[in-house]
Enzyme design. Sequence first.
Site, PDB file in Angstrom:
ATOM      1  N   SER B 157       0.837  -1.089  -0.203  1.00  0.00           N
ATOM      2  CA  SER B 157      -0.444   0.195  -0.105  1.00  0.00           C
ATOM      3  C   SER B 157       1.156   0.994  -0.279  1.00  0.00           C
ATOM      4  CB  SER B 157      -1.128   0.306   1.721  1.00  0.00           C
ATOM      5  OG  SER B 157      -1.331   0.470   0.980  1.00  0.00           O
ATOM      6  N   ARG B 227     -11.403   5.949   9.984  1.00  0.00           N
ATOM      7  CA  ARG B 227     -11.139   4.545  10.656  1.00  0.00           C
ATOM      8  C   ARG B 227     -12.156   3.706   9.846  1.00  0.00           C
ATOM      9  NH1 ARG B 227      -6.738   1.345   9.679  1.00  0.00           N
ATOM     10  NH2 ARG B 227      -6.857  -0.809  10.889  1.00  0.00           N
ATOM     11  N   ASP B 322      -9.123  -6.375  -4.685  1.00  0.00           N
ATOM     12  CA  ASP B 322      -8.366  -4.797  -3.616  1.00  0.00           C
ATOM     13  C   ASP B 322      -8.784  -4.009  -5.110  1.00  0.00           C
ATOM     14  OD1 ASP B 322      -7.377  -3.025  -3.197  1.00  0.00           O
ATOM     15  OD2 ASP B 322      -5.040  -3.788  -3.332  1.00  0.00           O
ATOM     16  N   HIS B 355      -8.254  -5.165  -0.435  1.00  0.00           N
ATOM     17  CA  HIS B 355      -7.151  -3.933  -0.486  1.00  0.00           C
ATOM     18  C   HIS B 355      -5.689  -4.426   1.344  1.00  0.00           C
ATOM     19  CE1 HIS B 355      -3.437  -1.286  -0.223  1.00  0.00           C
ATOM     20  NE2 HIS B 355      -3.955  -1.056   0.306  1.00  0.00           N
ATOM     21  N   ASP B 356      -6.529  -5.497   2.482  1.00  0.00           N
ATOM     22  CA  ASP B 356      -6.252  -6.234   2.733  1.00  0.00           C
ATOM     23  C   ASP B 356      -5.210  -7.473   2.731  1.00  0.00           C
ATOM     24  OD1 ASP B 356      -6.702  -4.253   5.193  1.00  0.00           O
ATOM     25  OD2 ASP B 356      -7.879  -5.489   6.163  1.00  0.00           O
TER      26      ASP B 356
END
Lengths: 207, 378
Positions: B157, B227, B322, B355-356
């Site tokens: 990232s 968040r 992602d 994405h994680d």
Amino acid sequence: MELRTDLALISDWIAKGSHLLDLGCGDGTLLAHLRDTCQTTGYGLEIDDDNIARCIKAGVNVIHADLNKGISDFSNDSFDYVIMTQAIQNIHRPDLVLLEMLRVGRQGIVTFPNFGHWRARFSLLFFGVMPSSHALPSEWYNTENIHLCTVRDFEKLCYQLDIEILQRAAVDVEHRTRWPMRWMANLFGEIALYRLRSKPVKRIFPK
Amino acid sequence: MPDILSPDCVGLVTPQTQKFTTPLKLDCGRTLPSYELVYETYGTLNKNQTNAVLICHALSGDHHAAGYYSMQDKKPGWWETCIGPGKPIDTNRFFVVSLNNLGGCQGSTGPTAVNPETGKPYGPDFPIITVRDWVKTQARLGDVLGISQWAAVIGGSLGGMQAMQWAIDYPKHLQHSIVIAAAPKLSAQNIAFNEVARQAILSDPEFHEGHYYQHDTIPHRGLMLARMLGHITYLSEDSMRKKFGRELRQGKLNFGFDVEFQVESYLRHQGRSFVDRFDANTYLLMTKALDYFDPASEHDGNLSAALSKVLAKFLVISFTSDWRFSPTRSREIVKALLANKKPVSYAEIKAYEGHDAFLMPIPHYIQIFKTYMQQIKI
């Protein structure tokens, strides 16, 4: 490591220090061999995750790509040779890929299993079943070979696409070449190899 | 909490702090007279200093990438899946350095640190930091540790952006650049997400224009919202469906606005626990660093030109699900390297985690990453 004879033949066709693109490069054997013997550079394109890992292990630059989605990431004439060994029969549009190969590379090298081999003709003629052979081991219903062709078919396509055949060879599945294969490639060659380039002058009228 | 440490864990680790007194000229035009960086190391630096690997962290990451601080710790470092003996970043082979970036809130100098000129925390007066500034400070840390060339600089990232910037700014000082789930610059959509996150913080009444430390409060609602939003973009629709579906916490609808669906509960929990460990001013800074990253901008938007002088070999990895930094964005990096005939390998990993995924033990990802690291000559 012993190199498949079609790959060994290809290395005789390639000039030292060339920049190569190998479409469907598998485990990277050819590119690693050419790098070690001919000081070539370049990339392999591959779709299979395990093969990508094998290429990386062999120190070959490999790019995850689906050949059916084209090779538009590469600009014109960016390679000396674009190689495709025994992958053309798996592709949706072999004609478009051939043209793309010769756009991206100054020359193209193509190998494929020859469907015109006498054994293939024999099984269709006498047994009336789709041929499966050493070079084409799958059954008709599970094969990934969706665009099989013969030596004659391929050469006809090259003619239609204004592609010039610079060199041709035919070998058996053990990748030996003997006089009958040189004499009647379409009947005795199990695997056909071609070195190609675009004809320098394009026709004005399409064929 | 681990009862016993697994043999592929780096074990108990202790962070270290390095003070720098040489003034640092930043991209924004301001100069930091001095600053501190906190970092951890795993493995042993070899005699010729050829086995050092630098880990660059993402938006909310820090220096604690692997191992535990004590046997009472609930969680290991954030990249435990990839760092340790026998793992892709094999600490039996490599000397791994992981730092908290400048502007961070886990020990390195940032908005929560005291400004020596005023005697008060920097707060919103802390200068905006860019990826290039970070890379500069990381290079200085390398100098202190006696590392003249990194075997690899690795990041996912925002960390991947740093790995890329390294190859551009210090071409001779790294052998390999490993860029995972990254992009050559943010898209308008990415910036938009960051802007909503920032607005959540900035509009919280407890924010006090960034001077909340003096008011003995924190903009917890704003940071929590930021968040929660971020978290949605780090997951994929598939991973959310797999994790939560439409499951209800009490098994029935309550016709109210309290937490009913499991996904709501999860997001609120993620938001709340983030507020406990992260600083709002740092969050603002980190999102800005993301927004500003665009190495091609100095070359009229031509990424190939920006990468024309790199010497490092590249490994670029993306993940199919992602959508924050999609495979298309990684392929832009690959394409620019191909145009320069630079050595690069690219893998697009099938993964549903979004994405994680770069933090997850996905077999093909681990296999390819590990194989690449093994063929690095040290």
